[in-house]
Write a protein that holds these residues in place. Structure first.
Motif, PDB file in Angstrom:
ATOM      1  N   PRO A  24       0.810  -1.224   0.000  1.00  0.00           N
ATOM      2  CA  PRO A  24       0.000   0.000   0.000  1.00  0.00           C
ATOM      3  C   PRO A  24       0.841   1.270   0.000  1.00  0.00           C
ATOM      4  N   ARG A 273      -0.744  10.182  15.562  1.00  0.00           N
ATOM      5  CA  ARG A 273      -1.918   9.655  14.855  1.00  0.00           C
ATOM      6  C   ARG A 273      -3.207  10.337  15.270  1.00  0.00           C
ATOM      7  N   GLN A 291      -4.007  13.103  10.251  1.00  0.00           N
ATOM      8  CA  GLN A 291      -4.748  11.886   9.916  1.00  0.00           C
ATOM      9  C   GLN A 291      -6.179  12.223   9.540  1.00  0.00           C
ATOM     10  N   THR A 294      -6.392  13.363   5.867  1.00  0.00           N
ATOM     11  CA  THR A 294      -6.406  12.240   4.924  1.00  0.00           C
ATOM     12  C   THR A 294      -7.759  11.535   4.957  1.00  0.00           C
ATOM     13  N   LEU A 298     -10.598  10.912   2.015  1.00  0.00           N
ATOM     14  CA  LEU A 298     -10.979   9.548   1.641  1.00  0.00           C
ATOM     15  C   LEU A 298     -12.476   9.298   1.771  1.00  0.00           C
ATOM     16  N   ALA A 315      -1.220  11.738   2.755  1.00  0.00           N
ATOM     17  CA  ALA A 315      -0.705  10.574   3.477  1.00  0.00           C
ATOM     18  C   ALA A 315       0.816  10.517   3.392  1.00  0.00           C
TER      19      ALA A 315
ATOM     20  N   LEU B 210       3.753   3.892  11.317  1.00  0.00           N
ATOM     21  CA  LEU B 210       2.948   4.475  10.236  1.00  0.00           C
ATOM     22  C   LEU B 210       1.534   4.797  10.712  1.00  0.00           C
ATOM     23  N   PRO B 211       1.064   6.010  10.460  1.00  0.00           N
ATOM     24  CA  PRO B 211      -0.342   6.297  10.754  1.00  0.00           C
ATOM     25  C   PRO B 211      -1.251   5.437   9.866  1.00  0.00           C
ATOM     26  N   HIS B 212      -2.370   4.992  10.430  1.00  0.00           N
ATOM     27  CA  HIS B 212      -3.215   4.060   9.690  1.00  0.00           C
ATOM     28  C   HIS B 212      -3.847   4.677   8.454  1.00  0.00           C
ATOM     29  N   SER B 213      -4.055   5.989   8.497  1.00  0.00           N
ATOM     30  CA  SER B 213      -4.703   6.606   7.339  1.00  0.00           C
ATOM     31  C   SER B 213      -3.832   6.475   6.096  1.00  0.00           C
ATOM     32  N   VAL B 214      -2.509   6.448   6.291  1.00  0.00           N
ATOM     33  CA  VAL B 214      -1.601   6.285   5.160  1.00  0.00           C
ATOM     34  C   VAL B 214      -1.896   4.967   4.460  1.00  0.00           C
ATOM     35  N   LEU B 215      -2.063   3.907   5.264  1.00  0.00           N
ATOM     36  CA  LEU B 215      -2.301   2.592   4.681  1.00  0.00           C
ATOM     37  C   LEU B 215      -3.674   2.528   4.034  1.00  0.00           C
ATOM     38  N   VAL B 216      -4.671   3.088   4.710  1.00  0.00           N
ATOM     39  CA  VAL B 216      -6.028   3.006   4.164  1.00  0.00           C
ATOM     40  C   VAL B 216      -6.101   3.716   2.812  1.00  0.00           C
TER      41      VAL B 216
END
Lengths: 341, 384
Positions: A24, A273, A291, A294, A298, A315, B210-216
């Motif tokens: 990802p 975060r 966060q 982003t 989304l 991101a 890693l912040p989760h939003s990056v992955l999402v």
């Protein structure tokens, strides 16, 4: 253990991490340079309204998305736009403008910079507070009667274990409108207070929430560390005439130093975060975090489109931020690691 | 503090005790308060006077509340139920489950107990006490306002149980898969001194940050279009991953993996290597040694790590709210649905009741597993 056995053991885990974390990341990097848009076409539409004798017809050209005849979905094209998404996000011309005219405040009207400022201040300001409060609770519990420690640890774990959204909501409900604490403060001061009407009070509550939520974690770790303080060193410090404060400063804190570094590392990762607190406090109009930015890109807008490209750019910038933030503590750990081996 | 030289003056002890009491109050108050609010009618719940919130005059006036008799009888029943849970229940579970299945036995036992508890205190007891109150005269008059109408509205009318089931599916999946994959990796990493193992751990640490939003942001486009992307490989059965609970489970497991392997590794390192070596001398392969010799002594570590996986799956908002559609939504993002509707005060109190419903299982978790949670928190820091 042989190399092949090691691979067999860690294989599934590494595969999952590569597929769902590393891949990802690459995908996000690519998406941030591309924009996917529906293909638009111009068609002539004749609309007629009934009238006397003849009907009135108007022909106009309309722009509508092209629909694939096989699948029935809108066709999309992906174009390479380079750094355009980053430019849209950063809005450097406006930033330079603000700097050259000396009106620094204007930078914070751009979403990204606003989010960056809050996230960094939130992370760095709560760090010393969490360590201080955690240490204070640990010292107090260590002082308490043994039979009290179990219940105190139980109560202390509650804010840590609670779902972050629910935790922030619980605090939100205490202060919102004429919430119980707001009305208490109003009765004391005689002023009308609205805690969620301006940015700085919201931010203040967010710091309170974060310390409430994370201090138990620091407390538990410090408490465990305090059990292993060398009593002989402590007693020799007493014989040398060190008072309480000096003992804390020169014996206990150096002993806890590795734990402080550990907590700082975890705290930087987790607080950077910051997201749930924005959702819980419903503060998106005043205070936002990286966060959340982003996340907002989304979530589908009213037309059902998600701004994937911008989300990817934000991101990537978020990721760069955490890397920069972690370099210092990680380098220190690295040096300690090399020093010990 | 055993020695006399370290004895503390009274003032310091009082100050430290006072600070501790203050902290406990701060820690518990918000949670306690929303619990109280959730049982009151809207006007009481958002009253400006704290006493009104606690005693609920409006709720009491509408005839819903606890009488002195209720408090005494219900309180006694509650104390007995809790004491039974901590004394007789563990013995019962130990008696009826074979030792190898003890974890499963606990899960089933806890679930049955929770169900019986809810049934007794929400279903049977109110009816019984209502009948007694009717004939008790002055003792049966409500003293404290209390109503469960918001819980009934949330769970029955708004079908919150569906979100609950979804949450349970996702959490159970995350815990099982994380532990299976994580114990293997944790063991391998703990027993290998190679450079590869070291670098894998460092990589995991970076992934942890890693912040989760990056992955999402990386998953979303692929998940939405997965049916078309996978068609050349799987043909017509290729699924759309968006909205699928099992896809979210895979994502959460991967996100949780760095943390899991770090924690399990530090637990495995506490198990002496002589144990593996003895098994190897007796002719076990590495995997057999792992399964027959190491795993049986690893249960405390596995349970602790499982708890933290549970928390991650259960508490997650960001991943589940972006990757699941409305009918597969879990509990925490479902709360967001209440924000949007939250126009009347009744809606607000229903949101409070939903929030308390989400917190209740966590409360039980800390109660039962306090020791494991503490040991898990310290495992990474003190030994690692």
């Amino acid at each position: 253990m042989k190399f092949r056995t090691l691979v067999a053991f860690v294989g599934p885990s590494v595969f999952m991490m590569l597929l769902f974390i590393a891949a990802p990341l690459v995908s996000v990097l690519m998406q941030s340079f591309q924009v996917t848009q529906p293909v638009m076409q111009q068609i002539e539409v004749e609309t007629c309204t009934p009238g006397f004798l003849t009907q009135t017809c108007i022909t106009e050209t309309k722009t509508v998305p092209l629909i694939d005849e096989e699948t029935g979905k809108t066709q999309t094209t992906t174009t390479w736009v380079g750094l355009q998404s980053y430019r849209n996000l950063l809005q450097m011309p406006r930033v330079w403008d603000a700097i050259s005219t000396g009106q620094w405040g204007n930078i914070l009207q751009i979403d990204f910079w606003k989010a960056l400022r809050f996230t960094l201040v939130f992370t760095l300001l709560t760090l010393p507070m969490v360590i201080g409060v955690g240490l204070a609770i640990a010292l107090a519990v260590n002082n308490a009667v043994r039979s009290l420690r179990g219940p105190v640890i139980f109560i202390s774990l509650l804010p840590f274990i609670i779902t972050p959204v629910i935790g922030s909501l619980a605090i939100y409900w205490l202060f919102v409108g004429d919430g119980i604490i707001t009305s208490l403060i109003e009765r004391w001061t005689g002023n009308d207070i609205a805690m969620f009407a301006q940015a700085w009070t919201i931010e203040l509550l967010m710091y309170v929430y974060q310390v409430w939520h994370v201090a138990p974690f620091a407390f538990v770790i410090f408490y465990a560390g305090l059990q292993t303080v060398n009593m002989d060193t402590l007693e020799s410090a007493v014989i040398d005439g060190a008072n309480r404060w000096e003992r804390l400063r020169h014996v206990i804190i150096p002993h806890l130093m590795p734990l402080i570094i550990f907590i700082a590392l975890i705290h930087l990762m987790d607080t950077y975060r910051a997201f749930e607190v924005i959702v819980g406090f419903r503060s998106q109009a005043h205070v936002i975090s990286l966060q959340w930015l982003t996340y907002d890109f989304l979530t589908p807008d009213d037309a059902g489109n998600r701004a994937i490209s911008r989300a990817s750019a934000s991101a990537m910038l978020t990721m760069i931020g955490i890397v920069v933030l972690l370099i210092l503590p990680l380098r220190r750990t690295w040096r300690d690691h090399k020093g010990t081996t | 503090m055993s020695s006399k030289a370290l004895a503390q003056p009274l003032a310091l002890r009082v100050a430290s005790g006072g600070f501790l009491a203050f902290w406990c109050f701060l820690a518990a108050f918000p949670i306690f308060w929303i619990t109280v609010m959730s049982f009151k009618s809207p006007r009481d719940a958002f009253a400006a006077n704290p006493a009104d919130v606690i005693f609920g005059p409006v709720t009491r006036a509408s005839g819903q509340g606890l009488s002195a008799l209720d408090i005494v009888l219900g309180g006694t029943a509650l104390i007995f139920a809790l004491r039974w849970a901590f004394s007789a229940l563990p013995k019962l579970i130990a008696k009826w489950t074979p030792p190898a299945w003890i974890v499963l036995g606990w899960l089933v036992g806890a679930a049955v107990y929770a169900l019986a508890f809810v049934l007794a205190f929400v279903g049977i007891l109110p009816v019984l006490l209502g009948a007694i109150n009717g004939i008790a005269g002055p003792l049966g008059v409500p003293l404290i306002g209390l109503t469960t109408e918001h819980y009934i509205a949330v769970w029955a009318e708004n079908a919150f149980y569906r979100n609950f089931i979804n949450s349970m599916i996702v959490t159970a999946g995350v815990v099982t898969v994380s532990l299976t994959v994580g114990t293997l990796a944790g063991y391998g990493l703990a027993r290998s001194g190679s450079n590869l193992a070291f670098w894998l751990l460092i990589l995991a640490l970076i992934f942890r940050a890693l912040p989760h939003s990056v992955l999402v942001a990386g998953y979303l486009p692929w998940f939405i279009n997965s049916a078309e992307i996978l068609r050349p490989i799987f043909g017509e059965i290729s699924p759309t991953l968006y909205g699928q609970p099992w896809a979210v489970i895979a994502v959460l497991v991967a996100i949780n993996q760095p943390f899991t392997i770090w924690m399990l590794r530090s637990f495995f390192q506490n198990i002496p290597t002589e144990l593996d070596e003895a098994a190897r001398v007796d002719g076990c392969s590495h995997f057999q040694a792992f399964r027959r010799v190491i795993m049986p002594v690893m249960w405390p570590g596995v349970i602790t790590t499982g708890l933290f996986s549970f928390l991650l799956g259960y508490n997650d908002f960001l991943v589940t709210s972006l990757l699941l559609d409305a009918q597969n939504q879990t509990m925490v993002p479902a709360i967001a649905g209440y924000f949007n509707r939250e126009t009347t005060t009744t809606d607000q109190v229903e949101a409070v009741a939903a929030a308390v419903s989400i917190t209740a299982p966590l409360f039980l978790l800390v109660m039962v597993f306090q020791r494991q949670i503490v040991s898990g928190l310290t495992a990474g820091a003190v030994k690692g």
